[in-house]
Scaffold this motif. Structure first.
Motif, PDB file in Angstrom:
ATOM      1  N   GLU A  33      23.900   0.279  18.645  1.00 16.57           N
ATOM      2  CA  GLU A  33      23.582   0.834  19.968  1.00 16.57           C
ATOM      3  C   GLU A  33      24.391   0.145  21.059  1.00 16.57           C
ATOM      4  OE1 GLU A  33      19.389   0.614  20.708  1.00 16.57           O
ATOM      5  OE2 GLU A  33      18.900   1.940  19.037  1.00 16.57           O
ATOM      6  N   SER A  34      24.574  -1.148  20.879  1.00 14.51           N
ATOM      7  CA  SER A  34      25.281  -1.911  21.916  1.00 14.51           C
ATOM      8  C   SER A  34      26.791  -1.698  21.879  1.00 14.51           C
ATOM      9  CB  SER A  34      24.975  -3.396  21.773  1.00 14.51           C
ATOM     10  OG  SER A  34      25.530  -3.863  20.563  1.00 14.51           O
ATOM     11  N   LYS A  35      27.251  -1.056  20.770  1.00  9.79           N
ATOM     12  CA  LYS A  35      28.681  -0.782  20.587  1.00  9.79           C
ATOM     13  C   LYS A  35      29.532  -2.049  20.607  1.00  9.79           C
ATOM     14  CE  LYS A  35      28.157   3.813  22.452  1.00  9.79           C
ATOM     15  NZ  LYS A  35      28.324   4.684  23.616  1.00  9.79           N
ATOM     16  N   ILE A  36      28.902  -3.118  20.199  1.00  6.17           N
ATOM     17  CA  ILE A  36      29.675  -4.363  20.077  1.00  6.17           C
ATOM     18  C   ILE A  36      30.410  -4.330  18.733  1.00  6.17           C
ATOM     19  CG2 ILE A  36      29.509  -6.881  19.833  1.00  6.17           C
ATOM     20  CD1 ILE A  36      26.952  -6.696  21.572  1.00  6.17           C
ATOM     21  N   GLU A  37      31.690  -4.685  18.768  1.00  4.92           N
ATOM     22  CA  GLU A  37      32.481  -4.729  17.514  1.00  4.92           C
ATOM     23  C   GLU A  37      32.657  -6.176  17.107  1.00  4.92           C
ATOM     24  OE1 GLU A  37      36.153  -2.608  17.879  1.00  4.92           O
ATOM     25  OE2 GLU A  37      35.148  -0.866  18.745  1.00  4.92           O
ATOM     26  N   LEU A  38      32.147  -6.488  15.928  1.00  2.90           N
ATOM     27  CA  LEU A  38      32.255  -7.865  15.413  1.00  2.90           C
ATOM     28  C   LEU A  38      33.314  -7.941  14.321  1.00  2.90           C
ATOM     29  CD1 LEU A  38      28.480  -8.841  15.082  1.00  2.90           C
ATOM     30  CD2 LEU A  38      30.057  -9.467  16.898  1.00  2.90           C
ATOM     31  N   GLN A  39      33.844  -9.139  14.148  1.00  4.03           N
ATOM     32  CA  GLN A  39      34.796  -9.323  13.032  1.00  4.03           C
ATOM     33  C   GLN A  39      34.054  -9.088  11.708  1.00  4.03           C
ATOM     34  OE1 GLN A  39      36.878 -13.051  13.171  1.00  4.03           O
ATOM     35  NE2 GLN A  39      37.469 -12.756  15.313  1.00  4.03           N
ATOM     36  N   ASN A  40      34.788  -8.498  10.765  1.00  2.23           N
ATOM     37  CA  ASN A  40      34.167  -8.127   9.473  1.00  2.23           C
ATOM     38  C   ASN A  40      33.580  -9.325   8.740  1.00  2.23           C
ATOM     39  OD1 ASN A  40      34.749  -5.464   9.851  1.00  2.23           O
ATOM     40  ND2 ASN A  40      36.741  -5.591   8.812  1.00  2.23           N
ATOM     41  N   SER A  41      34.238 -10.475   8.882  1.00  6.79           N
ATOM     42  CA  SER A  41      33.804 -11.637   8.108  1.00  6.79           C
ATOM     43  C   SER A  41      32.337 -11.994   8.387  1.00  6.79           C
ATOM     44  CB  SER A  41      34.698 -12.848   8.430  1.00  6.79           C
ATOM     45  OG  SER A  41      34.638 -13.110   9.820  1.00  6.79           O
ATOM     46  N   ILE A  42      31.854 -11.675   9.571  1.00  3.66           N
ATOM     47  CA  ILE A  42      30.453 -11.971   9.914  1.00  3.66           C
ATOM     48  C   ILE A  42      29.495 -11.267   8.956  1.00  3.66           C
ATOM     49  CG2 ILE A  42      28.659 -11.482  11.685  1.00  3.66           C
ATOM     50  CD1 ILE A  42      30.326 -13.922  12.348  1.00  3.66           C
ATOM     51  N   PHE A  43      29.921 -10.080   8.559  1.00  2.00           N
ATOM     52  CA  PHE A  43      29.022  -9.290   7.689  1.00  2.00           C
ATOM     53  C   PHE A  43      28.888  -9.870   6.282  1.00  2.00           C
ATOM     54  CE2 PHE A  43      30.601  -6.450  11.002  1.00  2.00           C
ATOM     55  CZ  PHE A  43      29.402  -6.004  11.526  1.00  2.00           C
TER      56      PHE A  43
END
Lengths: 177, 455
Positions: free
Chosen positions: A161-171
């Motif tokens: 919802e916040s449309k924040i894009e995080l680096q994949n490594s976090i996942f």
């Protein structure tokens, strides 16, 4: 008499704060959460004077805990990547949506206020972290749970919802909620 | 190698070739499978590490070192080939490690750990691993397969050996028969109806031996005929000799009888005179009878093998050739040596040589005729040397004098068989030979008699 009352209030507040917050969790959160701020792909848009600003929201009663957390963060991260890290302490009641920090840390507070502030942060694409992982149910994006290992909890719905894009490594390390 | 039997050679070549083939086959297969499995294993470890690195990296990035224990234990529990994991910091300090067994001689996969957010190196991951169970199982399967191959190889080798032995049995039988073959022991070479190469060789050999036997039989018959002819010729000569030897005693008897008849007519006789004349006639007839006995002894065809003294036998030859040798000086050393053989055959050889010498004496008109006869021996042989002084044999004839029908006495009716038969007799009955050479005086014949044959 007034002095006695004030002294009682001060000690009870300190004792309350120390008793409610787990120092280990605070220490770990002080180490983990600022790094997550850096995983925001659009962090540059959320800087203030080229500084990463992390606001710790707290209740009056938790001022001491908030102060301890601030010192711990500042000790761990004199800077974040190439940016200066600025930690600001703000009471829940003093929260203003017109001038937002880069990210927010929620200490214990009123769930209604937390929900309201979280919604504001979601619309403004700001990362939020909670001391208590139950606050993810009230719209905070990241939490942390400590058992035999440390789990970073992610409110995926709110992240989207916040449309924040995080680096994949976090996942690789988070647990989706 | 050449002394080994064909079966052994084929078996050895089979073993050599098959062993070489099996060695290369096993080596190639083992290497191929081992390499393939090694590659698969490396790929598998690579894939494991690639999934492990981000997890460890992010945990280290976020300062969650406490999580490493669970991550590593999970990985080692899931992947049995991983025996140890080490996480080192940027300054090579051990951050965390977990060991399932000793890492000595284990393969190691090293990879740098990076801060997943800042992209800077934060440490190093070392994964120690061994062959996976799948790898070991595949190798076990391959080993089992190779054992089966070796087993079948041995079986096939045995079957091939038996087949070769079975197929070569006619050749082996042929070899045994040929080794024990002699004309006397009636060995039979049978031909088979099969048409493979071995049977063709066997049948060809059997045919060849049959032809050889037929040829030998013809040769024996031919030689018997020659012997008979020679015997008849010898008998003619002997009869001539008898007649020659009898001429004088017959004349003597005749003279005595004439004198006796005249004295009876004149009645000038008495008992003593008659007795003397009868004794004279009797002695002469006894001499003639002796002459007959001597010749009969030589010519008797059924005479058995017996023990006789060589010099004595030569003396008998002198008696037979008495009239021809009257003007020949004979120098004979009478060494006492006994042999066991057909005396008549030995005498025939001596007569043949001496007769030739006598003829050459006449042909070349040798005034002083001399024969030197020497008997001597060594460890294995007895030698009788007969040397004349008739100026020797022409060099061009030396190689031919033992050939059948070779003669230099065409005018006097020589058959050319005497020396040929003499050589045959010496070869077959005395295990020896006749040698000839020219000496300073004349021809020298040396009879060689094998002691093994006659003693």
């Amino acid at each position: 008499m007034i002095f006695k009352i004030l002294l009682f209030y001060f000690f009870s507040a300190t004792l309350f704060a120390s008793g409610v917050y787990n120092q280990n969790i605070l220490n770990i959160q002080a180490k983990v959460f600022p790094k997550i701020i850096l995983s925001d792909n659009h962090l540059e848009d959320k800087l203030q004077d080229n500084s990463v600003v992390l606001t710790i929201l707290y209740e009056e009663i938790d001022a001491n805990a908030a102060q301890i957390l601030k010192k711990s963060i500042e000790k761990n991260y004199p800077s974040l990547k190439n940016y200066k890290l600025e930690v600001i302490l703000t009471k829940y009641n003093d929260f203003k949506s017109d001038r937002l920090s880069s990210s927010y840390f929620f200490l214990l507070g009123d769930t209604k206020q937390i929900t309201q502030i979280s919604n504001v942060l979601t619309t403004k694409s700001r990362l939020s972290f909670a001391y208590d992982d139950r606050y993810l149910d009230f719209g905070v994006i990241f939490g942390l749970k400590m058992s035999s290992k440390i789990d970073i909890l992610l409110n995926l719905k709110k992240l989207k919802e916040s449309k924040i894009e995080l680096q994949n490594s976090i996942f690789n390390v988070v647990i989706m909620r | 190698m050449k002394n080994l039997s064909i079966i052994t050679q084929i078996a050895l070549i089979n073993v050599l070739v098959m062993s070489l083939f099996m060695g290369i086959f096993i080596y190639k297969n083992y290497t191929l499978v081992s390499n393939q499995l090694g590659l698969l294993e490396d790929e598998k470890i690579d894939s494991i590490v690639k999934t492990l690195v981000p997890t460890i990296s992010i945990n280290l990035t976020l300062g969650l070192e406490e999580n490493l224990k669970e991550i590593m234990n999970n990985s080692m529990a899931i992947h049995h080939e991983i025996v140890a994991i080490e996480v080192l910091s940027k300054d090579n300090q051990m951050v965390y490690n977990s060991y399932k067994e000793n890492i000595k001689s284990k393969k190691v996969y090293q990879v740098a750990l990076k801060d997943t957010i800042l992209k800077t190196q934060i440490g190093e991951l070392r994964v120690y691993y061994t062959f996976s169970s799948i790898y070991s199982k595949l190798l076990d399967e391959l080993s089992l397969f190779l054992i089966f191959i070796i087993f079948f190889f041995i079986i096939s080798l045995l079957i091939a050996s038996l087949l070769v032995k079975y197929n070569l049995s006619p050749l082996k039988s042929l070899k045994d028969k040929m080794l024990s073959y002699s004309l006397n022991n009636q060995t039979k070479f049978t031909q088979e109806d099969f048409k493979n190469e071995i049977y063709v060789i066997n049948n060809s050999a059997a045919k060849m031996i049959q032809k050889i036997e037929e040829e030998i039989e013809k040769r024996i018959i031919y030689e018997k005929e020659i012997m008979q002819k020679n015997r008849l010729a010898s008998m003619g000569e002997m009869i001539d000799n008898i007649a020659h030897q009898w001429r004088q005693p017959l004349m003597k008897v005749n003279a005595v009888l004439l004198n006796l008849d005249r004295n009876i007519e004149l009645k000038s006789y008495d008992d003593a005179y008659l007795k003397e004349k009868i004794e004279d006639i009797s002695n002469t007839l006894f001499f003639m009878s002796n002459t007959i006995d001597t010749f009969r002894e030589f010519l008797s065809p059924n005479k058995a093998k017996g023990r006789f003294e060589i010099s004595n036998s030569i003396e008998k030859v002198f008696a037979v050739l008495n009239t021809s040798l009257h003007d020949v000086t004979i120098d004979c050393n009478k060494k006492e040596l006994f042999i066991e053989a057909f005396e008549s055959e030995f005498m025939q050889v001596i007569i043949s040589i001496i007769s030739n010498a006598i003829d050459v004496f006449e042909q070349r008109a040798i005034e002083y005729k001399k024969l030197s006869i020497d008997i001597f021996e060594d460890t294995h042989n007895i030698f009788v040397s007969i040397e004349d002084n008739a100026q020797g044999i022409e060099q061009s004839n030396l190689d031919k004098i033992f050939d059948p029908y070779f003669t230099t006495k065409h005018k006097t009716g020589g058959t050319g068989m005497g020396l040929y038969i003499s050589k045959m007799i010496m070869n077959s009955s005395f295990g020896g030979d006749i040698l000839v050479k020219n000496s300073s005086k004349g021809a020298k014949f040396i009879l060689k008699i094998s002691k093994e044959e006659v003693l």
